[in-house]
Design a protein around this motif. Structure first.
Motif, PDB file in Angstrom:
ATOM      1  N   SER A  32       0.845  -1.195   0.000  1.00  0.00           N
ATOM      2  CA  SER A  32       0.000   0.000   0.000  1.00  0.00           C
ATOM      3  C   SER A  32       0.878   1.242   0.000  1.00  0.00           C
ATOM      4  CB  SER A  32      -0.915   0.005   1.225  1.00  0.00           C
ATOM      5  OG  SER A  32      -1.697   1.186   1.256  1.00  0.00           O
ATOM      6  N   TYR A  33       0.707   2.080  -1.024  1.00  0.00           N
ATOM      7  CA  TYR A  33       1.512   3.292  -1.126  1.00  0.00           C
ATOM      8  C   TYR A  33       0.697   4.402  -1.801  1.00  0.00           C
ATOM      9  CZ  TYR A  33       5.390   6.456  -2.161  1.00  0.00           C
ATOM     10  OH  TYR A  33       6.213   7.550  -2.237  1.00  0.00           O
ATOM     11  N   GLU A  34       0.477   5.484  -1.077  1.00  0.00           N
ATOM     12  CA  GLU A  34      -0.236   6.655  -1.591  1.00  0.00           C
ATOM     13  C   GLU A  34      -1.551   6.271  -2.266  1.00  0.00           C
ATOM     14  OE1 GLU A  34       2.416   8.866  -4.093  1.00  0.00           O
ATOM     15  OE2 GLU A  34       3.558   9.649  -2.405  1.00  0.00           O
ATOM     16  N   GLY A  35      -2.307   5.420  -1.585  1.00  0.00           N
ATOM     17  CA  GLY A  35      -3.616   5.038  -2.092  1.00  0.00           C
ATOM     18  C   GLY A  35      -3.599   3.947  -3.139  1.00  0.00           C
ATOM     19  N   LYS A  36      -2.433   3.519  -3.551  1.00  0.00           N
ATOM     20  CA  LYS A  36      -2.316   2.451  -4.550  1.00  0.00           C
ATOM     21  C   LYS A  36      -1.972   1.143  -3.844  1.00  0.00           C
ATOM     22  CE  LYS A  36      -0.932   5.527  -8.289  1.00  0.00           C
ATOM     23  NZ  LYS A  36      -1.227   6.767  -7.513  1.00  0.00           N
ATOM     24  N   ARG A  37      -2.685   0.095  -4.213  1.00  0.00           N
ATOM     25  CA  ARG A  37      -2.492  -1.207  -3.577  1.00  0.00           C
ATOM     26  C   ARG A  37      -2.198  -2.278  -4.622  1.00  0.00           C
ATOM     27  NH1 ARG A  37      -4.057  -1.607   1.728  1.00  0.00           N
ATOM     28  NH2 ARG A  37      -5.051   0.261   2.599  1.00  0.00           N
ATOM     29  N   ALA A  38      -1.472  -3.285  -4.193  1.00  0.00           N
ATOM     30  CA  ALA A  38      -1.159  -4.405  -5.083  1.00  0.00           C
ATOM     31  C   ALA A  38      -0.840  -5.628  -4.244  1.00  0.00           C
ATOM     32  CB  ALA A  38       0.026  -4.065  -5.978  1.00  0.00           C
ATOM     33  N   THR A  39      -1.180  -6.790  -4.762  1.00  0.00           N
ATOM     34  CA  THR A  39      -0.841  -8.057  -4.104  1.00  0.00           C
ATOM     35  C   THR A  39       0.429  -8.605  -4.727  1.00  0.00           C
ATOM     36  OG1 THR A  39      -3.169  -8.551  -3.662  1.00  0.00           O
ATOM     37  CG2 THR A  39      -1.628 -10.384  -3.586  1.00  0.00           C
ATOM     38  N   TRP A  40       1.317  -9.030  -3.883  1.00  0.00           N
ATOM     39  CA  TRP A  40       2.644  -9.491  -4.310  1.00  0.00           C
ATOM     40  C   TRP A  40       2.878 -10.879  -3.737  1.00  0.00           C
ATOM     41  CZ3 TRP A  40       7.607  -7.997  -1.341  1.00  0.00           C
ATOM     42  CH2 TRP A  40       8.745  -8.403  -2.039  1.00  0.00           C
ATOM     43  N   THR A  41       3.090 -11.858  -4.596  1.00  0.00           N
ATOM     44  CA  THR A  41       3.318 -13.234  -4.135  1.00  0.00           C
ATOM     45  C   THR A  41       4.644 -13.765  -4.672  1.00  0.00           C
ATOM     46  OG1 THR A  41       2.117 -14.175  -6.012  1.00  0.00           O
ATOM     47  CG2 THR A  41       0.844 -13.722  -4.015  1.00  0.00           C
ATOM     48  N   TYR A  42       5.299 -14.559  -3.848  1.00  0.00           N
ATOM     49  CA  TYR A  42       6.555 -15.181  -4.282  1.00  0.00           C
ATOM     50  C   TYR A  42       6.906 -16.321  -3.339  1.00  0.00           C
ATOM     51  CZ  TYR A  42       8.604 -12.201  -0.599  1.00  0.00           C
ATOM     52  OH  TYR A  42       8.899 -11.583   0.596  1.00  0.00           O
ATOM     53  N   GLU A  43       7.913 -17.099  -3.697  1.00  0.00           N
ATOM     54  CA  GLU A  43       8.368 -18.237  -2.902  1.00  0.00           C
ATOM     55  C   GLU A  43       9.737 -17.924  -2.303  1.00  0.00           C
ATOM     56  OE1 GLU A  43       6.599 -21.131  -2.763  1.00  0.00           O
ATOM     57  OE2 GLU A  43       5.066 -20.627  -4.250  1.00  0.00           O
ATOM     58  N   SER A  44       9.968 -18.385  -1.090  1.00  0.00           N
ATOM     59  CA  SER A  44      11.280 -18.263  -0.469  1.00  0.00           C
ATOM     60  C   SER A  44      11.508 -19.477   0.428  1.00  0.00           C
ATOM     61  CB  SER A  44      11.385 -16.958   0.316  1.00  0.00           C
ATOM     62  OG  SER A  44      12.731 -16.727   0.703  1.00  0.00           O
ATOM     63  N   GLU A  45      12.586 -19.461   1.189  1.00  0.00           N
ATOM     64  CA  GLU A  45      12.869 -20.563   2.096  1.00  0.00           C
ATOM     65  C   GLU A  45      13.783 -20.089   3.222  1.00  0.00           C
ATOM     66  OE1 GLU A  45      14.729 -23.463  -0.459  1.00  0.00           O
ATOM     67  OE2 GLU A  45      16.735 -22.740   0.043  1.00  0.00           O
ATOM     68  N   LEU A  46      13.799 -20.814   4.297  1.00  0.00           N
ATOM     69  CA  LEU A  46      14.675 -20.514   5.417  1.00  0.00           C
ATOM     70  C   LEU A  46      15.367 -21.799   5.861  1.00  0.00           C
ATOM     71  CD1 LEU A  46      13.254 -21.648   8.287  1.00  0.00           C
ATOM     72  CD2 LEU A  46      11.731 -19.740   7.845  1.00  0.00           C
ATOM     73  N   GLY A  47      16.503 -21.635   6.509  1.00  0.00           N
ATOM     74  CA  GLY A  47      17.235 -22.775   7.044  1.00  0.00           C
ATOM     75  C   GLY A  47      17.314 -22.663   8.551  1.00  0.00           C
ATOM     76  N   VAL A  48      17.214 -23.780   9.240  1.00  0.00           N
ATOM     77  CA  VAL A  48      17.286 -23.797  10.697  1.00  0.00           C
ATOM     78  C   VAL A  48      18.655 -24.344  11.105  1.00  0.00           C
ATOM     79  CG1 VAL A  48      16.268 -24.667  12.830  1.00  0.00           C
ATOM     80  CG2 VAL A  48      14.794 -24.098  10.887  1.00  0.00           C
TER      81      VAL A  48
END
Length: 562
Positions: free
Chosen positions: A127-143
């Motif tokens: 959300s920025y200055e009244g403009k919105r967008a959905t953002w999807t992506y894949e990531s990963e983490l290591g323990v």
């Protein structure tokens, strides 16, 4: 690129918060130990519980991943950071994720762990200055397990936040500093990342440098602001093996479109497609193609396509392809000539190093062209004692333009032939030692032989931004140019490049190379060649002999001229 949106929390604030958390946890831990100690004393025992060692268990992996992702999703950046092995860096990145990338909401869904690695899917609302967008992506983490405490923690890496982030990079949302561009090839055909994925970094660099000159207007975007960029007008230069080379800022999500300006490049979209297909036949490869008469960059490709721009910014020992420049030097110094006898023994010792040829071959009573065509190392090493330490550096710079500052229009590493002494000086003659090149510089070397003079490579005409192209101080002499063309033609027709160049006709020449790398099973394969109005070079890291690894790539490109 300057920041956009609200300023991120300062490092001092992060340090205070992280310190407060550490103090709280530390106090709680001490109290718990005191109670336990009293009980143990009563029973005659006063030993702390042993610290866990070894890889985290499956239960620990799932638990720490769940707690971390839950805290991140809730916007509790400090709580999430406390579950990592680098609280300060994690807190800074996760706080910036909300404040500078303007992520209003985020949903994080863990996948099935593989060992200690947990993949997860991100669905964020920007959300920025009244403009919105959905953002999807894949990531990963290591323990990982912390050695001191034995706790299972998230091993912090910038890629946890987004897979394309590097150390120091930040995510930002705001008005883009560089307006979008519509890059077109030399014929006016559009160049897009979808059609030409290997141009991803090049297109980003072109936008960043020429967005305003192209006349576009900025939109609102989410982008990666790179930390590894020296913002000189000409772009930074790669260092060492390219790890410190400039990476362009990268747009990840467009919230509102700007108006693109049109930027004409020197690329040829059809040849670009051919070059991408050729490079794509290898898991790792890079190639560059030039017009020998002008220096215009006609195509460039890397494999993998989304990897580092090795074609322009790579920095590798060129192996025996360097013998093109070394031969020019020996001819200019009257130390070698086409048709004249030249020694090619099995071994030569210089500076305390013993050099040999591939498979320890030798050419008895041979000539210089035979040594060049078969890529005899000792034929060049044997001449080192007759050369001054800076002779090769001067030849590379003054004739071939290597070591000058190139203004290509995008970030590039323009080659290095440093002055060396002793054994490294001899090794430089066969493309080892401190010599460093990439496909762009080696394609330029072939171009210089083909045309007789150095023409600095470029991808955008200098008239667009009034920049000055690099110029060598002298062209090849007519006699040296003639001999080099004869040497490279012989190599292409009956030498180490003959198999790859089979079936090609016209004005052609080639040189193969194999560069040894410490700790690498196979050498890097090199090939540089020209045919009529095209000059090209390629590298296949770990590919082995250049004639059989990089050679077919270059030949496929040169054959496309038909």
């Amino acid at each position: 690129m300057g920041s956009r949106g609200k300023p991120k929390r300062s490092s001092a604030q992060v340090a205070v918060i992280a310190g407060a958390i550490a103090a709280t946890v530390g106090a709680g831990g001490y109290g718990a130990y005191s109670l336990m100690s009293s009980s143990d004393t009563a029973s005659g025992e006063n030993r702390p519980a042993p610290v866990k060692t070894g890889p985290p268990s499956a239960v620990e992996v799932r638990a720490i991943a769940r707690d971390f992702l839950d805290a991140w999703a809730a916007g509790a950046s400090d709580r999430a950071a406390a579950l990592t092995d680098d609280r300060e860096a994690a807190a800074t990145a996760l706080t910036g994720y909300r404040k500078e990338a303007h992520v209003a909401k985020v949903s994080l869904r863990a996948g099935t762990p593989t060992g200690t690695t947990v993949p997860f899917r991100v669905s964020a609302e920007i959300s920025y200055e009244g403009k919105r967008a959905t953002w999807t992506y894949e990531s990963e983490l290591g323990v990982v397990r912390e050695k001191k405490t034995g706790k299972a923690l998230v091993g912090w890496r910038p890629t946890v936040v987004h897979p394309d982030l590097h150390s120091g990079d930040t995510l930002k949302t705001g008005r883009s500093e560089a307006p979008p561009i519509k890059a077109v090839d030399r014929h006016g055909a559009a160049l897009t990342e979808k059609e030409h994925p290997a141009l991803r970094e090049v297109l980003s660099s072109l936008r960043e440098r020429y967005g305003e000159e192209a006349g576009g207007t900025a939109g609102v975007e989410l982008w990666i602001a790179r930390a590894d960029k020296a913002r000189a007008d000409s772009g930074s230069r790669a260092q060492a093996d390219g790890k410190d080379a400039e990476r362009p800022d990268e747009t990840l999500k467009v919230l509102s479109e700007g108006r693109p300006g049109t930027l004409r490049t020197t690329l040829d979209s059809e040849l670009q497609t051919v070059t991408e297909k050729a490079a794509g036949k290898r898991p790792k490869a890079a190639a560059a193609v030039l017009d020998p008469d002008t220096g215009e960059i006609l195509a460039a490709a890397n494999s993998p396509a989304r990897g580092f721009n090795t074609a322009f910014q790579g920095s590798f020992a060129p192996g025996s392809t360097m013998k093109v420049i070394s031969s020019a030097l020996l001819i200019d110094k009257d130390l070698a000539a086409y048709g004249k006898p030249h020694p090619c023994p099995k071994y030569v010792t210089y500076g305390g190093w013993k050099f040999q040829n591939d498979d320890k071959f030798e050419i008895k009573r041979g000539t210089f062209e035979q040594s060049f065509a078969r890529s005899c190392n000792t034929a060049f090493i044997s001449q080192a004692e007759k050369l001054d330490d800076d002779d090769l550096t001067k030849e590379a710079r003054d004739v071939f333009g290597i070591g000058l500052t190139w203004e290509t229009g995008v970030p590039s590493f323009d080659g290095a032939v440093p002055v060396q002494t002793g054994a490294p000086k001899a090794a430089s003659l066969i493309g080892q030692g401190g010599v460093r090149m990439n496909p762009l510089t080696m394609a330029s070397v072939a171009s210089t032989v083909r045309s007789g003079a150095f023409h600095q490579p470029y991808i955008v005409a200098p008239s667009v931004d009034k920049r000055q192209l690099a110029k060598s101080s002298r062209p090849l002499s007519a006699d040296t140019a003639k001999q080099l063309r004869s040497l490279m033609r012989l190599t292409a027709t009956s030498g180490t490049a003959a198999e790859a160049m089979a079936g090609l006709d016209g004005k052609l020449g080639a040189k193969t190379g194999s560069a040894e790398v410490d700790g690498q099973k196979k050498p890097n394969g090199w090939f540089t060649a020209y045919r009529n109005g095209l000059a090209a070079a390629a590298i296949v890291p770990g590919g082995g002999h250049g004639g059989s690894s990089a050679g077919p790539l270059v030949a496929q490109i040169l054959r496309s001229a038909d």
